[in-house]
Design a protein around this motif. Structure first.
Motif, PDB file in Angstrom:
ATOM      1  N   UNK A  61      -4.006 -10.911  -1.020  1.00 31.50           N
ATOM      2  CA  UNK A  61      -3.637 -11.895   0.005  1.00 31.50           C
ATOM      3  C   UNK A  61      -2.135 -12.076   0.158  1.00 31.50           C
ATOM      4  N   UNK A  62      -1.329 -11.375  -0.628  1.00 32.02           N
ATOM      5  CA  UNK A  62       0.122 -11.420  -0.429  1.00 32.02           C
ATOM      6  C   UNK A  62       0.464 -10.956   0.988  1.00 32.02           C
ATOM      7  N   UNK A  63       1.567 -11.447   1.520  1.00 36.89           N
ATOM      8  CA  UNK A  63       1.971 -11.084   2.884  1.00 36.89           C
ATOM      9  C   UNK A  63       2.094  -9.579   3.054  1.00 36.89           C
ATOM     10  N   UNK A  64       2.467  -8.888   1.984  1.00 35.42           N
ATOM     11  CA  UNK A  64       2.555  -7.435   2.034  1.00 35.42           C
ATOM     12  C   UNK A  64       1.461  -6.779   1.202  1.00 35.42           C
ATOM     13  N   UNK A  65       0.355  -7.474   1.001  1.00 39.10           N
ATOM     14  CA  UNK A  65      -0.733  -6.921   0.225  1.00 39.10           C
ATOM     15  C   UNK A  65      -1.396  -5.743   0.913  1.00 39.10           C
ATOM     16  N   UNK A  66      -1.986  -4.846   0.104  1.00 38.65           N
ATOM     17  CA  UNK A  66      -2.607  -3.652   0.654  1.00 38.65           C
ATOM     18  C   UNK A  66      -1.580  -2.567   0.922  1.00 38.65           C
ATOM     19  N   UNK A  67      -1.838  -1.767   1.923  1.00 39.22           N
ATOM     20  CA  UNK A  67      -0.918  -0.673   2.238  1.00 39.22           C
ATOM     21  C   UNK A  67       0.300  -1.229   2.968  1.00 39.22           C
ATOM     22  N   UNK A  68       1.392  -1.343   2.241  1.00 39.32           N
ATOM     23  CA  UNK A  68       2.644  -1.825   2.813  1.00 39.32           C
ATOM     24  C   UNK A  68       3.732  -0.753   2.755  1.00 39.32           C
ATOM     25  N   UNK A  69       3.858  -0.085   1.601  1.00 37.32           N
ATOM     26  CA  UNK A  69       4.913   0.912   1.437  1.00 37.32           C
ATOM     27  C   UNK A  69       4.773   2.026   2.471  1.00 37.32           C
ATOM     28  N   UNK A  70       5.824   2.257   3.209  1.00 36.45           N
ATOM     29  CA  UNK A  70       5.811   3.301   4.221  1.00 36.45           C
ATOM     30  C   UNK A  70       5.071   2.924   5.478  1.00 36.45           C
ATOM     31  N   UNK A  71       4.695   1.651   5.581  1.00 32.64           N
ATOM     32  CA  UNK A  71       3.953   1.180   6.748  1.00 32.64           C
ATOM     33  C   UNK A  71       4.592  -0.097   7.300  1.00 32.64           C
ATOM     34  N   UNK A  72       4.672  -1.128   6.447  1.00 29.78           N
ATOM     35  CA  UNK A  72       5.299  -2.388   6.855  1.00 29.78           C
ATOM     36  C   UNK A  72       6.618  -2.642   6.135  1.00 29.78           C
ATOM     37  N   UNK A  73       6.797  -2.013   4.970  1.00 26.68           N
ATOM     38  CA  UNK A  73       8.064  -2.072   4.259  1.00 26.68           C
ATOM     39  C   UNK A  73       8.487  -0.652   3.905  1.00 26.68           C
ATOM     40  N   UNK A  74       9.765  -0.452   3.654  1.00 25.26           N
ATOM     41  CA  UNK A  74      10.302   0.892   3.458  1.00 25.26           C
ATOM     42  C   UNK A  74       9.607   1.623   2.325  1.00 25.26           C
ATOM     43  N   UNK A  75       9.227   2.888   2.610  1.00 27.08           N
ATOM     44  CA  UNK A  75       8.486   3.700   1.667  1.00 27.08           C
ATOM     45  C   UNK A  75       9.336   4.747   0.978  1.00 27.08           C
ATOM     46  N   UNK A  76       8.673   5.834   0.555  1.00 30.66           N
ATOM     47  CA  UNK A  76       9.264   6.737  -0.406  1.00 30.66           C
ATOM     48  C   UNK A  76       9.746   8.076   0.090  1.00 30.66           C
ATOM     49  N   UNK A  77       9.739   8.339   1.395  1.00 30.76           N
ATOM     50  CA  UNK A  77      10.356   9.569   1.878  1.00 30.76           C
ATOM     51  C   UNK A  77      11.843   9.283   2.063  1.00 30.76           C
ATOM     52  N   UNK A  78      12.454   8.987   0.931  1.00 30.69           N
ATOM     53  CA  UNK A  78      13.834   8.541   0.859  1.00 30.69           C
ATOM     54  C   UNK A  78      14.343   8.815  -0.550  1.00 30.69           C
ATOM     55  N   UNK A  79      15.606   8.527  -0.774  1.00 26.34           N
ATOM     56  CA  UNK A  79      16.162   8.759  -2.104  1.00 26.34           C
ATOM     57  C   UNK A  79      15.820   7.641  -3.082  1.00 26.34           C
ATOM     58  N   UNK A  80      15.610   6.441  -2.560  1.00 21.76           N
ATOM     59  CA  UNK A  80      15.262   5.298  -3.393  1.00 21.76           C
ATOM     60  C   UNK A  80      14.225   4.450  -2.669  1.00 21.76           C
ATOM     61  N   UNK A  81      13.418   3.718  -3.442  1.00 21.37           N
ATOM     62  CA  UNK A  81      12.430   2.831  -2.858  1.00 21.37           C
ATOM     63  C   UNK A  81      12.360   1.547  -3.696  1.00 21.37           C
ATOM     64  N   UNK A  82      12.199   0.424  -3.005  1.00 21.64           N
ATOM     65  CA  UNK A  82      11.953  -0.854  -3.681  1.00 21.64           C
ATOM     66  C   UNK A  82      10.451  -1.057  -3.773  1.00 21.64           C
ATOM     67  N   UNK A  83       9.964  -1.328  -4.982  1.00 22.10           N
ATOM     68  CA  UNK A  83       8.529  -1.522  -5.204  1.00 22.10           C
ATOM     69  C   UNK A  83       8.271  -2.976  -5.571  1.00 22.10           C
ATOM     70  N   UNK A  84       7.620  -3.748  -4.692  1.00 22.44           N
ATOM     71  CA  UNK A  84       7.262  -5.129  -5.042  1.00 22.44           C
ATOM     72  C   UNK A  84       6.182  -5.144  -6.125  1.00 22.44           C
ATOM     73  N   UNK A  85       6.095  -6.258  -6.847  1.00 23.21           N
ATOM     74  CA  UNK A  85       5.086  -6.393  -7.899  1.00 23.21           C
ATOM     75  C   UNK A  85       5.042  -5.138  -8.769  1.00 23.21           C
ATOM     76  N   UNK A  86       6.196  -4.815  -9.327  1.00 20.09           N
ATOM     77  CA  UNK A  86       6.334  -3.549 -10.055  1.00 20.09           C
ATOM     78  C   UNK A  86       5.373  -3.432 -11.225  1.00 20.09           C
ATOM     79  N   UNK A  87       5.044  -4.547 -11.877  1.00 16.57           N
ATOM     80  CA  UNK A  87       4.100  -4.482 -12.990  1.00 16.57           C
ATOM     81  C   UNK A  87       2.728  -3.989 -12.543  1.00 16.57           C
ATOM     82  N   UNK A  88       2.388  -4.223 -11.288  1.00 24.73           N
ATOM     83  CA  UNK A  88       1.109  -3.764 -10.752  1.00 24.73           C
ATOM     84  C   UNK A  88       1.238  -2.384 -10.103  1.00 24.73           C
TER      85      UNK A  88
END
Length: 365
Positions: A105-132
């Protein structure tokens, strides 16, 4: 940094963007050492993912090295080599607690990386909830071996898990693309009595026959007849639909025996129709929806033990600065492509040998 981004409907472009920084104490910054291209990226490009935001860096299949972690991150630390989960999930809401992390239920829950927030076809990526969202890669597992853990392999594992496969079952898998092969690998772990794969591509048929000789391969036009002939009760006990076309959706329920489970793994470009009058009396159970990618640690363990190997899927390799050529080949299904490994732009040698290269040594990409 270089980042391949969704500009507008029908257009991706390799552009310069600022290196991401931490936005939340639960974030991590990962240097992407190896990424890949997914059919879902093409769905974004062609407008069949309405929630995708223009300006977003695409890409959700990646591994890398942790550069920085937020103050509340406890499970990983800088220097760790990690897989990145396709899904963003908090681990605390009702859905996460029950293993339905795709519905976080997080605002960016589910498929977010590379869809709603910046993903990984890049040199660096920010990963929310890194422990998960991050899992440490065992030392004995190479980047290429781990590349698909967070997406297509997690999808195949989830699909096999929810399909309730037993050792007495005949299982039909429709589609032998990358996700279909990952699904096949995970179905094989269940040791059903018989596995049938339906595929029309000659290259993909050859791949299945070469690497999985105990699996029966059939073409779509022969599928229904062969499944009926090979089954004891009028069809397959379990059908997994991984191809994603109108014809394969219909084929899935037609090949299922009464009271079977039909697991829809594919992402479709348009709505599908359940012709209920034609289906009446089959009493099928349909299981649908996005992957719940909460099994990555177990998948990495199975890779380390030699029970899963997805490296035969990697047919082409390019550095990030040549990603447009990689997309051209992948989107147009040229040169027998299955999956493309996209390395850091500094390592030019990945662009010189497009096929047949052995997995890289552990810790490199």
């Amino acid at each position: 940094m270089l980042a391949y981004s969704y500009i507008e409907h029908g257009k991706f472009e390799l552009i310069e963007k600022p290196k991401p920084g931490l936005k939340d104490p639960r974030d991590a910054i990962v240097r992407v050492t190896l990424g890949s291209i997914c059919t879902s990226d093409l769905h974004i490009k062609h407008g069949s993912v309405p929630r995708a935001l223009p300006g977003t860096t695409v890409g959700h299949e990646m591994v890398g090295i942790v550069e920085q972690v937020g103050a509340d991150v406890t499970s990983i630390r800088p220097g760790d080599r990690v897989t990145v989960n396709v899904e963003t999930f908090c681990g605390e809401c009702f859905f996460c607690r029950h293993g339905y992390v795709n519905n976080c239920t997080d605002a960016n829950g589910g498929w977010a990386l590379g869809c709603r927030i910046d993903g990984g076809q890049a040199e660096y990526v920010r990963v929310p909830y890194a422990d998960q969202g991050l899992n440490r890669i065992p030392d004995a597992v190479s980047d290429e071996q781990a590349l698909f853990v967070g997406d297509v392999l997690a999808t195949g594992f989830w699909a096999a898990r929810i399909s309730e496969i037993t050792e007495k079952d005949t299982v039909l898998i429709i589609g032998a693309g990358p996700t279909g092969i990952c699904t096949l690998l995970c179905v094989m772990l269940k040791h059903p009595r018989r596995i049938i794969v339906c595929e029309k591509s000659p290259e993909r048929i050859r791949l299945v026959r070469e690497h999985y000789p105990d699996v029966q391969v059939v073409k779509p036009e022969d599928c229904r007849e062969i499944v009926l002939r090979s089954s004891d009760h009028g069809g397959a006990d379990v059908v997994l639909e991984v191809a994603g076309t109108d014809d394969t959706f219909r084929l899935a329920w037609e090949c299922a025996r009464p009271n079977a489970i039909v697991t829809v793994v594919a992402l479709y470009d348009r709505p599908q129709v359940l012709p209920l009058p034609d289906m009446y009396g089959k009493n099928l159970t349909f299981k649908t929806g996005g992957v719940d990618g909460c099994d990555c640690a177990e998948i990495l363990r199975l890779i380390e033990e030699g029970k899963i190997d997805t490296t035969p899927l990697i047919t082409h390799r390019f550095p990030l600065n040549e990603i447009e050529e990689a997309y051209r080949i992948f989107e147009n299904k040229l040169d027998g492509v299955m999956k493309v490994a996209v390395s850091e732009r500094e390592k030019k040698e990945f662009g010189t040998e497009k096929k047949g290269r052995k997995p890289v040594d552990k810790g490199t990409s």
